[in-house]
Design a protein around this motif. Sequence first.
Motif, PDB file in Angstrom:
ATOM      1  N   LYS A   1       0.814  -1.206   0.000  1.00 51.91           N
ATOM      2  CA  LYS A   1       0.000   0.000   0.000  1.00 51.91           C
ATOM      3  C   LYS A   1       0.853   1.263   0.000  1.00 51.91           C
ATOM      4  CE  LYS A   1      -4.137  -1.759   2.362  1.00 51.91           C
ATOM      5  NZ  LYS A   1      -4.957  -1.657   3.594  1.00 51.91           N
ATOM      6  N   ALA A   2       0.271   2.316  -0.587  1.00 54.60           N
ATOM      7  CA  ALA A   2       0.832   3.662  -0.509  1.00 54.60           C
ATOM      8  C   ALA A   2      -0.149   4.528   0.272  1.00 54.60           C
ATOM      9  CB  ALA A   2       1.052   4.240  -1.907  1.00 54.60           C
ATOM     10  N   TYR A   3       0.389   5.445   1.077  1.00 55.50           N
ATOM     11  CA  TYR A   3      -0.431   6.270   1.966  1.00 55.50           C
ATOM     12  C   TYR A   3      -0.131   7.749   1.746  1.00 55.50           C
ATOM     13  CZ  TYR A   3      -0.799   1.816   4.467  1.00 55.50           C
ATOM     14  OH  TYR A   3      -1.013   0.497   4.796  1.00 55.50           O
TER      15      TYR A   3
ATOM     16  N   VAL B   1       3.759  10.988  -0.348  1.00 51.25           N
ATOM     17  CA  VAL B   1       3.236   9.625  -0.326  1.00 51.25           C
ATOM     18  C   VAL B   1       4.289   8.691   0.273  1.00 51.25           C
ATOM     19  CG1 VAL B   1       2.423   7.688  -1.731  1.00 51.25           C
ATOM     20  CG2 VAL B   1       1.767  10.033  -2.329  1.00 51.25           C
ATOM     21  N   GLY B   2       3.844   7.790   1.147  1.00 52.78           N
ATOM     22  CA  GLY B   2       4.740   6.792   1.738  1.00 52.78           C
ATOM     23  C   GLY B   2       4.373   5.391   1.322  1.00 52.78           C
TER      24      GLY B   2
ATOM     25  N   SER C   1      -6.307   4.012   1.382  1.00 54.31           N
ATOM     26  CA  SER C   1      -4.933   3.906   0.899  1.00 54.31           C
ATOM     27  C   SER C   1      -4.976   3.564  -0.583  1.00 54.31           C
ATOM     28  CB  SER C   1      -4.176   2.820   1.667  1.00 54.31           C
ATOM     29  OG  SER C   1      -4.825   1.566   1.515  1.00 54.31           O
ATOM     30  N   LEU C   2      -3.816   3.588  -1.204  1.00 53.69           N
ATOM     31  CA  LEU C   2      -3.693   3.115  -2.580  1.00 53.69           C
ATOM     32  C   LEU C   2      -3.129   1.704  -2.526  1.00 53.69           C
ATOM     33  CD1 LEU C   2      -3.965   3.915  -5.610  1.00 53.69           C
ATOM     34  CD2 LEU C   2      -1.510   4.431  -5.550  1.00 53.69           C
ATOM     35  N   TYR C   3      -3.965   0.726  -2.840  1.00 55.81           N
ATOM     36  CA  TYR C   3      -3.517  -0.672  -2.842  1.00 55.81           C
ATOM     37  C   TYR C   3      -2.793  -0.943  -4.153  1.00 55.81           C
ATOM     38  CZ  TYR C   3      -3.524  -5.736  -2.567  1.00 55.81           C
ATOM     39  OH  TYR C   3      -3.144  -7.049  -2.531  1.00 55.81           O
ATOM     40  N   ILE C   4      -1.587  -1.480  -4.053  1.00 53.77           N
ATOM     41  CA  ILE C   4      -0.738  -1.706  -5.222  1.00 53.77           C
ATOM     42  C   ILE C   4      -0.597  -3.200  -5.446  1.00 53.77           C
ATOM     43  CG2 ILE C   4       1.549  -1.293  -6.217  1.00 53.77           C
ATOM     44  CD1 ILE C   4       1.729   1.117  -4.238  1.00 53.77           C
ATOM     45  N   ARG C   5      -0.872  -3.636  -6.666  1.00 55.61           N
ATOM     46  CA  ARG C   5      -0.865  -5.071  -7.001  1.00 55.61           C
ATOM     47  C   ARG C   5       0.184  -5.356  -8.094  1.00 55.61           C
ATOM     48  NH1 ARG C   5      -4.279  -9.438  -6.680  1.00 55.61           N
ATOM     49  NH2 ARG C   5      -4.256  -8.837  -4.471  1.00 55.61           N
ATOM     50  N   PRO C   6       1.411  -5.739  -7.724  1.00 57.74           N
ATOM     51  CA  PRO C   6       2.350  -6.270  -8.708  1.00 57.74           C
ATOM     52  C   PRO C   6       2.005  -7.736  -8.994  1.00 57.74           C
ATOM     53  CG  PRO C   6       3.452  -5.338  -6.754  1.00 57.74           C
ATOM     54  CD  PRO C   6       2.023  -5.565  -6.407  1.00 57.74           C
TER      55      PRO C   6
ATOM     56  N   VAL D   1       8.817   4.384   3.594  1.00 59.60           N
ATOM     57  CA  VAL D   1       9.754   5.049   2.676  1.00 59.60           C
ATOM     58  C   VAL D   1       8.964   5.937   1.718  1.00 59.60           C
ATOM     59  CG1 VAL D   1      11.459   3.213   2.827  1.00 59.60           C
ATOM     60  CG2 VAL D   1       9.754   3.125   1.025  1.00 59.60           C
ATOM     61  N   ARG D   2       9.569   7.001   1.282  1.00 61.02           N
ATOM     62  CA  ARG D   2       8.905   7.922   0.357  1.00 61.02           C
ATOM     63  C   ARG D   2       8.768   7.291  -1.013  1.00 61.02           C
ATOM     64  NH1 ARG D   2       6.636  12.870   2.248  1.00 61.02           N
ATOM     65  NH2 ARG D   2       7.453  13.052   4.364  1.00 61.02           N
ATOM     66  N   ALA D   3       7.615   7.488  -1.616  1.00 62.92           N
ATOM     67  CA  ALA D   3       7.387   6.977  -2.965  1.00 62.92           C
ATOM     68  C   ALA D   3       8.061   7.878  -3.984  1.00 62.92           C
ATOM     69  CB  ALA D   3       5.888   6.885  -3.243  1.00 62.92           C
TER      70      ALA D   3
END
Length: 372
Positions: free
Chosen positions: A76-78, A96-97, A147-152, A370-372
């Motif tokens: 996730k990104a926050y 964004v983290g 949050s932004l859910y990220i799916r690789p 960590v910072r995006a």
Amino acid sequence: MLEFDIVPAERRPAAERAALLVDPGFGRVFTDHMVTIRYAEGEGWHDARLVPFGPLSLSPATAALHYSQELFEGLKAYALPDESGEVGSGRGRGGVGLFRPDANARRLNATAERLAMPQLPEELFLKAVRTLVEADRDWVPAGEGQSLYIRPFMIATDPFLGVRPSSEYLFAVIASPSGAYFSGGAKPVTVWISQDYSRAAPGGTGHVKAAANYAVSLRAQAQAQDAGCDQTVFLDAVEHRWIEESGSMNLFFVYGSPDAPVLVTPPLNGSILPGVTRDSVITLARHRGWTVHERPYSVDEWSADATGGELLETFACGTGVVITSIGRARSRDGEFEIGGAAEGPVTASIRDALVGIQRGRAEDPFGWSVRA
């Protein structure tokens, strides 16, 4: 390091995006772009692109469709607070983290190794995630619990019918602005103890994020829903006695007292996924001086200790759910309640601590955000 070709998408109007972000649900809404990287034997990873989100063109003979050579990750990104403590959109002053993306990169490669797929350099995984987040920062929601859910994910793309590792692969990253995984928020959930189906077996793929693991859990989840439950708890495949995990979540059982809790969680025995959130909970608990036991835990012990009052709380954890309390467990043999079917103070405390780090509201002594 590959450089990404950028093919900008036609962005949706700000008003349309704002309306979707009010209540995005989980995994229903997707951002404007996606990342794709190709792999071929003899050439390695190549053709890295940021392109508009859209359909993939695949042969009907694509290997992933026939032999399940496919994997995925989830992180996730926050939206982070600025100096004043206010949280804006992904383009706000706080930025964004990302939470522990290096752990997801390592786990993706562990899965790839198990499924005879190519390793993706960790720095390329991180660059792919950051490239997508940078392009779609406007989609990072600022609402509480969002949050932004990220799916690789990676799939075998060789158009060949034969049981062997593919010679070609596609790695991609998509993103979905999301709210709470369970609609009830912090309300404790009810789980179904599956006595008919096993999720994984020793020597199998239970310890990695193979897509097929989730396919075999769906029938048990349908059984859980028919019984009025939110999620399934799976037992070991050999004795059908030892608790393993709950669908997409790891499990913790709380003893002791709220001031000096003792956490018990099943050990990573080769059929349990080593969750990033699970590891974070263990690290946070031990950092506080709490005791954590990783040991086999039986369904009989769970039932007896919950009924007798020795067990204070049970909670599940995972990237999607973060931390959620379990208030009741149900099976063909009956039902029992944990801690008055209310969220306990230990569950609430560990969730608040974890969410505080993820959202940049609390000190991060571990360097996880960590910072995006």
